[in-house]
Write an enzyme that holds these catalytic residues in place. Structure first.
Site, PDB file in Angstrom:
ATOM      1  N   SER A 128      34.574  40.975  40.204  1.00  0.00           N
ATOM      2  CA  SER A 128      34.476  41.848  39.032  1.00  0.00           C
ATOM      3  C   SER A 128      35.630  41.673  38.061  1.00  0.00           C
ATOM      4  O   SER A 128      36.743  41.300  38.442  1.00  0.00           O
ATOM      5  CB  SER A 128      34.471  43.299  39.525  1.00  0.00           C
ATOM      6  OG  SER A 128      34.664  44.203  38.463  1.00  0.00           O
ATOM      7  N   TYR A 152      39.160  49.344  43.984  1.00  0.00           N
ATOM      8  CA  TYR A 152      37.984  48.461  43.919  1.00  0.00           C
ATOM      9  C   TYR A 152      38.414  47.043  43.536  1.00  0.00           C
ATOM     10  O   TYR A 152      38.039  46.063  44.183  1.00  0.00           O
ATOM     11  CB  TYR A 152      37.005  49.033  42.898  1.00  0.00           C
ATOM     12  CG  TYR A 152      35.789  48.201  42.599  1.00  0.00           C
ATOM     13  CD1 TYR A 152      34.690  48.209  43.450  1.00  0.00           C
ATOM     14  CD2 TYR A 152      35.712  47.435  41.431  1.00  0.00           C
ATOM     15  CE1 TYR A 152      33.558  47.468  43.151  1.00  0.00           C
ATOM     16  CE2 TYR A 152      34.588  46.700  41.127  1.00  0.00           C
ATOM     17  CZ  TYR A 152      33.513  46.713  41.991  1.00  0.00           C
ATOM     18  OH  TYR A 152      32.396  45.979  41.690  1.00  0.00           O
ATOM     19  N   LYS A 156      38.267  43.596  45.771  1.00  0.00           N
ATOM     20  CA  LYS A 156      37.543  42.412  45.294  1.00  0.00           C
ATOM     21  C   LYS A 156      38.494  41.207  45.209  1.00  0.00           C
ATOM     22  O   LYS A 156      38.131  40.088  45.582  1.00  0.00           O
ATOM     23  CB  LYS A 156      36.920  42.692  43.921  1.00  0.00           C
ATOM     24  CG  LYS A 156      35.730  43.654  43.946  1.00  0.00           C
ATOM     25  CD  LYS A 156      34.502  43.011  44.592  1.00  0.00           C
ATOM     26  CE  LYS A 156      33.254  43.863  44.418  1.00  0.00           C
ATOM     27  NZ  LYS A 156      32.073  43.291  45.132  1.00  0.00           N
TER      28      LYS A 156
END
Lengths: 335, 335
Positions: A128, A152, A156
């Site tokens: 992302s 997050y 990732k």
């Protein structure tokens, strides 16, 4: 060829499954390869795609359950699309959940792929734009360090490193695609911090109210679901050597402000649609999404043949054609 | 103040323990703080430092053993130096061992620190120049993406991200120092790919033969043990806010070629010392170490007050003063 999609019940998983099932083939380094079986894995039973030209299996299970993964991979895995993920705001509010799914889950699926494929399994992972944050140069390049400012993004970024190491060691043949913010998504708002970017187009076109938690000046780097699916399919056919020293690649999006999204909505749905956007500032959301950069030089992605959308109008039109309810299509015709 | 050093039996751990025990204080954001207890944790029982002005405890245990960590942290932890690590060549030859110690071990020590300190524990982690590799710009900057080309670097880079996230969330107050190649190390050659950088100075000065597996043109980014210890001590006193969006910092080393190291050896030990270097090319070692960059702009480290060595001659002299056997000191006097 046997393909496994984790997160197969999710929105990207469903669209990807439909595209593969319809085509019956997937690109390989030597051209199109026939798909024999497509397996959709998720916490809940996935809906099988319609008009499938390949065998479809759906498996419900927990990505943290080693036995479940062993069973899933027992039939082999030529290509794994690892899409299963806890979204950004949820990973921020529950650290252990995010680590468990976004990092440990990816590690477990990598290990299963390693055992199943003897190094040949193509492992396609969705990372992302959220890996970028903090003090950044004016334009983010392929060599810019990920310094995620949310859990997050951290999870990732760690998983990306593991994908590159598993690939370098010959455990899998990995490709980690950093997705821009995906908009316009079908369905309902979710716990992703960026969910408003879809809501402010989707809901008004369907006659509903949308919440906008950020200012109109906020710029985002956006990719349509249609182009995201094309990127995931394209990724399967890129020769491994073309990736160079890292299996990560930032996909080409377009830079668009919230104000420009609203203008595009006005061109399609008129003032009535725009009036359905309710401003409700949320500093937490603004801090997360505002920390993601919007200006990129995606030279590596372009070299690898990935494509961007033509513009925000094309993104809105793709949503109307692919995903909108009849009300939105009617509004489109009127304007 | 209670300080825990993991890897306390290792070469850096022993030197750091000696420095802290001798001083009896450690820098804090508000000046020097008195050390009450220093705990050295390692797989084997560590040697307590001599001339200690603080209480010393040594604990032997496995970093992967949760119960052992819980016991270790039961007395609290104001500062944790997490140095325990599997070295680069060992992490490359045994992937699971490297993941278990370098990543999972760091995660476990972070969790223990989080539980023990309620967010106040200063967590000082040794990362490495090995996080850089692959296609790099001519000069590596603080914003250059780590793209490690070996599993050791991958594990360190993943752990760094976790240190930053734990810090951003207020779980610990972390600082991840990327060490240049540390030379000249005392002792014997080990399994680090860069071990020759110490061997080719140390062994000839002590009348022994050293193996050189790489060409003389190979350049490295080097820091003396003396400066490394000063950096670890200094790191404890830097205000957290000064780190900005990432808790990682590349320490300032000096760029030096193997040929320049040999010239420095000749200035101290003469041709007789240089003649003790035996060339034995090893493409695996050259691939690992040659993949580490040697040209850095370490602006962040300089802003944070870290210091480099004056030059290769100063590094060799520091080794002779701090660590060499009598034979080396005698050679130094002769030249």
């Amino acid at each position: 060829m046997r393909i496994i999609i984790t997160g197969g019940a999710g929105f990207i998983g469903q669209k990807l499954a439909a595209a593969i099932a319809r085509a019956g083939t997937l690109p390989g380094p030597d051209g199109g390869e026939a798909v024999r079986e497509l397996v959709l894995f998720d916490q809940v039973e996935a809906t099988p795609p319609p008009e499938a030209r390949v065998a479809i299996h759906t498996v419900a299970g927990d990505i943290a359950d080693t036995a479940a993964l062993d069973a899933l991979f027992a039939g082999g895995a030529d290509v794994v699309y690892h899409l299963a993920s806890v979204v950004s705001a949820a990973a921020e509010s529950d650290f252990e959940l995010g680590m468990g799914v976004n990092f440990d889950g990816t590690r477990a699926v990598l290990e299963a792929s390693r055992k199943a494929g003897g190094g040949a399994t193509r492992f396609i992972f969705t990372s992302s734009v959220a890996v970028f944050g903090g003090d950044l140069p004016p334009v983010v390049e392929d060599h810019t360090a990920p310094m995620p400012q949310n859990s997050y993004g951290i999870q990732k970024a760690m998983a990306e490193l593991l994908v590159s190491d598993y690939s370098r060691r010959g455990f899998v043949d990995g490709r980690a695609l950093r997705l821009p913010t995906i908009a316009v998504r079908p369905g309902r708002p979710n716990k992703a911090a960026s969910t408003f970017a879809s809501s402010i187009i989707r809901e008004p076109l369907q006659g509903e109210e949308a919440v906008l938690p950020v200012p109109e000046e906020l710029a985002m780097f956006v990719l349509s679901p249609r182009q995201a699916i094309q990127a995931l399919v394209h990724a399967a056919g890129i020769p491994a050597a073309d990736f160079g020293g890292s299996r990560s690649v930032m996909l080409p999006g377009i830079r668009v402000t919230v104000g420009e999204m609203i203008s595009a909505l006005r061109r399609v749905g008129g003032d009535a649609a725009v009036a359905r956007i309710r401003r409700e500032p949320d500093p937490t959301i603004e801090a997360i999404v505002g920390g993601w950069p919007a200006d990129f030089d995606t030279a590596k992605a372009e070299r690898l043949g990935f494509q961007r959308d033509e513009g925000i109008d094309a993104i809105v039109e793709a949503f109307i054609e692919d995903d909108s309810l009849p009300a939105a299509r009617a509004a489109f015709v009127q304007h």
